[in-house]
Design a protein around this motif. Structure first.
Motif, PDB file in Angstrom:
ATOM      1  N   ILE A 228      36.190  46.051  -0.885  1.00  0.00           N
ATOM      2  CA  ILE A 228      35.350  45.847  -2.075  1.00  0.00           C
ATOM      3  C   ILE A 228      36.208  45.638  -3.322  1.00  0.00           C
ATOM      4  CG2 ILE A 228      33.594  46.906  -3.552  1.00  0.00           C
ATOM      5  CD1 ILE A 228      32.458  48.259  -1.073  1.00  0.00           C
ATOM      6  N   PRO A 229      37.171  46.538  -3.639  1.00  0.00           N
ATOM      7  CA  PRO A 229      38.021  46.243  -4.803  1.00  0.00           C
ATOM      8  C   PRO A 229      38.907  45.014  -4.599  1.00  0.00           C
ATOM      9  CG  PRO A 229      38.782  48.221  -3.664  1.00  0.00           C
ATOM     10  CD  PRO A 229      37.454  47.877  -3.101  1.00  0.00           C
ATOM     11  N   GLN A 230      39.321  44.754  -3.361  1.00  0.00           N
ATOM     12  CA  GLN A 230      40.098  43.540  -3.115  1.00  0.00           C
ATOM     13  C   GLN A 230      39.263  42.291  -3.434  1.00  0.00           C
ATOM     14  OE1 GLN A 230      41.564  44.296   1.033  1.00  0.00           O
ATOM     15  NE2 GLN A 230      43.519  43.592   0.188  1.00  0.00           N
ATOM     16  N   ALA A 231      38.010  42.265  -2.944  1.00  0.00           N
ATOM     17  CA  ALA A 231      37.135  41.118  -3.218  1.00  0.00           C
ATOM     18  C   ALA A 231      36.869  40.970  -4.706  1.00  0.00           C
ATOM     19  CB  ALA A 231      35.811  41.289  -2.451  1.00  0.00           C
ATOM     20  N   ALA A 232      36.710  42.104  -5.395  1.00  0.00           N
ATOM     21  CA  ALA A 232      36.470  42.051  -6.843  1.00  0.00           C
ATOM     22  C   ALA A 232      37.676  41.452  -7.564  1.00  0.00           C
ATOM     23  CB  ALA A 232      36.155  43.449  -7.366  1.00  0.00           C
TER      24      ALA A 232
END
Length: 577
Positions: free
Chosen positions: A50-54
């Motif tokens: 999730i933080p990687q995609a963000a």
């Protein structure tokens, strides 16, 4: 007289020679639970996307809005660090899951093996050796992927998609609705396919166990098969069994591949729905579904990047769905062995017990009937044997001699009545303690593949070289040991004569400290008169000062006893002094 008797479970439960003195209690199979820590590590690794995609989405969005390329350096560095952390957590979770699964499988196998060891040699319902070997090795191995892959992935599939759905819902309720509509289809089809997969796996494991049992039985009887010229028919039967096993294996594989293909299709359709919505939203064709009026490029990319991650746990779970079917089938097979392994009175345990003196035997009101028989072998039977007394039990074939010995040793349970040894009742609480004071010479005594010494000690601790030498001398096989040295004996006594096999069994009873009771089943059967007389002399010498009960047809052996107990036909059982 003081004695310390030790034994092993292997000796205690061997068919035909259940041993010489005790064994080990089986504990029931405990149903394995979820490896929670391993699942937590894998869930954490999945959520780091999730933080990687963000970072990816908003870095691209900033560049599209005119920010310099240097603005992507910090997000790229964060993506790199998060990727390393994610890979480390995933590896740690996977490793921990497999290690934990192997430890649990070892415990399950130990419980099942201990349960098998408690089967009485007289129990007709005990599983075949081939089935036990197949269950403990091949079938039990299927439990590891179920524990290590399926259970953590099931937890991951229950936790990760709702969290991702929440992040998607923050930006677009339409995209969240599309994911929510597609998600239930996957578990429904997984359940439908899973029922078929489980049934197919159970049939497959049953056929595999039957195949192993058939092969082992035919290998044991290979000499008989050759003698009756049945090699070709046996080979044809084996080929038919192998073909049936191949067919069932392919059926299981077809279900596994079909389930993966179907679920991949629905996952792809779910991602496609989100992609279509975001694309038409950017084109201005679908101007609804975003809380802020219109999605930005960064927000749209973030939603698109999360959509595959939403389905990824479900896809991974579907790919190992067959592990669930095979693992549960393997666990149920172990459960059946464990639950069925309590046919001996009391638990068996490897123990060292201080004992003293000969044991008395007192039987009162004994009633016993074999499961397959309509006639009671014993009905209100009574018998009393004094400590140190030597008694011969005689009856026509099938009259209950071996059954009586088994009831005294606790290898069978009476329907009614009581058996007391040394004044102590033979029951579940006292069986291990009492059996540790009993020496048993079965018919025929089982000889393991190994040396003479290993077949005498049977792995029991506390038996030294001097003890073995004295036992060999007492059984009159010292000369045989000198001839053979460390040469191996074949399984079932291959290479030994009938008399040598009996002497080896006598040495087992004579090694170490004297037992309180010796039970012997037909020691002189199938022996010539000279060898039978010598075996009788050795048996009486070893049993001096010890209670001895011998089941026999041999009048010469019976005449050497202090008393003869005749067992008439079952309908008219009574004790004659």
């Amino acid at each position: 007289m003081s004695a310390q008797v030790t034994t092993t479970a292997r000796a205690a439960t061997d068919a035909g020679d259940p041993s010489v003195r005790a064994a080990a209690p089986a504990t029931s199979t405990t149903r394995p639970g979820l490896p929670r820590f391993a699942a937590a590590l894998q869930i954490s690794a999945s959520l780091l996307w999730i933080p990687q995609a963000a970072a990816i989405a908003f870095a691209i969005g900033n560049i599209a809005d005119g920010a310099p390329a240097q603005a992507a350096i910090l997000p790229a560095f964060c993506i790199f660090l998060l990727g390393i952390l994610r890979a480390g957590l995933d590896r740690a979770g996977t490793t921990r899951a497999w290690d934990d699964a192997r430890v649990r499988l070892s415990a399950l196998r130990a419980n099942a093996a201990a349960a098998v060891a408690t089967h009485s040699p007289l129990d007709a319902s005990r599983p075949s050796s081939g089935l036990v070997a197949s269950t403990l090795t091949e079938q039990a191995d299927d439990i590891v992927p179920w524990l290590a892959r399926f259970l953590p992935l099931r937890t991951r599939a229950a936790v990760v998609p709702p969290i991702i759905l929440g992040f998607v819902f923050v930006f677009s309720w339409v995209a969240a609705l599309a994911l929510l509509m597609a998600a239930p289809v996957i578990p429904i089809f997984m359940a439908l396919i899973g029922w078929q997969a489980k049934a197919a796996s159970e049939r497959q494991l049953t056929r595999m166990g039957n195949m192993n049992a058939f092969l082992l039985d035919r290998l044991r009887g290979l000499a008989t098969i050759r003698a009756f010229d049945a090699v070709d028919s046996t080979a044809l039967r084996l080929r038919a069994n192998a073909e049936e096993l191949r067919t069932s294996t392919m059926a299981v594989l077809r279900i596994a591949f079909l389930s993966s293909a179907v679920l991949e299709l629905f996952a792809a359709l779910g991602v496609a729905l989100v992609a279509v919505y975001v694309g038409f939203h950017f084109l201005g064709e679908l101007n609804f579904g975003a809380w802020g009026g219109k999605l930005t490029l960064a927000q749209g990319l973030f939603v698109l990047l999360l959509a595959p991650a939403f389905f990824e746990p479900l896809r991974d779970l579907s790919s190992v769905w067959h592990d669930r079917a095979a693992g549960q089938a393997g666990l149920e097979a172990l459960d059946r062995i464990t639950r069925g392994g309590t046919k001996i009175v009391g638990g068996l345990e490897s123990t060292a017990v201080e004992v003293s003196g000969a044991l008395s035997v007192w039987i009162d009101g004994l009633t016993f009937r074999h499961a397959e028989s309509a006639t009671a072998t014993f009905s209100d039977f009574a018998l009393s044997i004094h400590p140190g007394e030597h008694v011969a039990v005689m009856a026509p074939s099938g009259g209950g001699k071996s059954t009586l010995l088994a009831l005294v040793a606790g290898l069978s349970s009476p329907d009614t009545g009581i058996v007391r040894l040394g004044g102590e009742p033979m029951n579940h609480a006292s069986a291990a303690h009492l059996r540790a004071r009993i020496a048993w010479l079965g018919q025929p005594p089982h000889i393991f593949s190994g040396t003479l010494r290993s077949n005498i000690t049977l792995g029991r601790p506390g038996i030294g070289t001097g003890d073995v030498a004295r036992a060999m001398e007492a059984a009159h096989i010292a000369h045989l040991a000198a001839q053979r040295g460390h040469a191996m004996i074949g399984e079932n006594g291959a290479g030994l004569s009938g008399g040598e096999t009996l002497r080896l069994a006598l040495a087992r009873a004579a090694v170490g400290i004297r037992p309180g009771l010796i039970l012997v089943d037909e020691p002189t059967a199938h022996l010539d008169s000279v060898t039978a007389a010598e075996i009788t002399d050795r048996l009486l010498a070893i049993a001096e000062g010890t209670t001895l009960v011998v089941a026999t047809h041999d009048p010469a052996l019976a005449a050497r006893m202090d008393r003869v107990v005749m067992l008439p036909a079952p309908a008219q059982l009574e004790v004659l002094a």
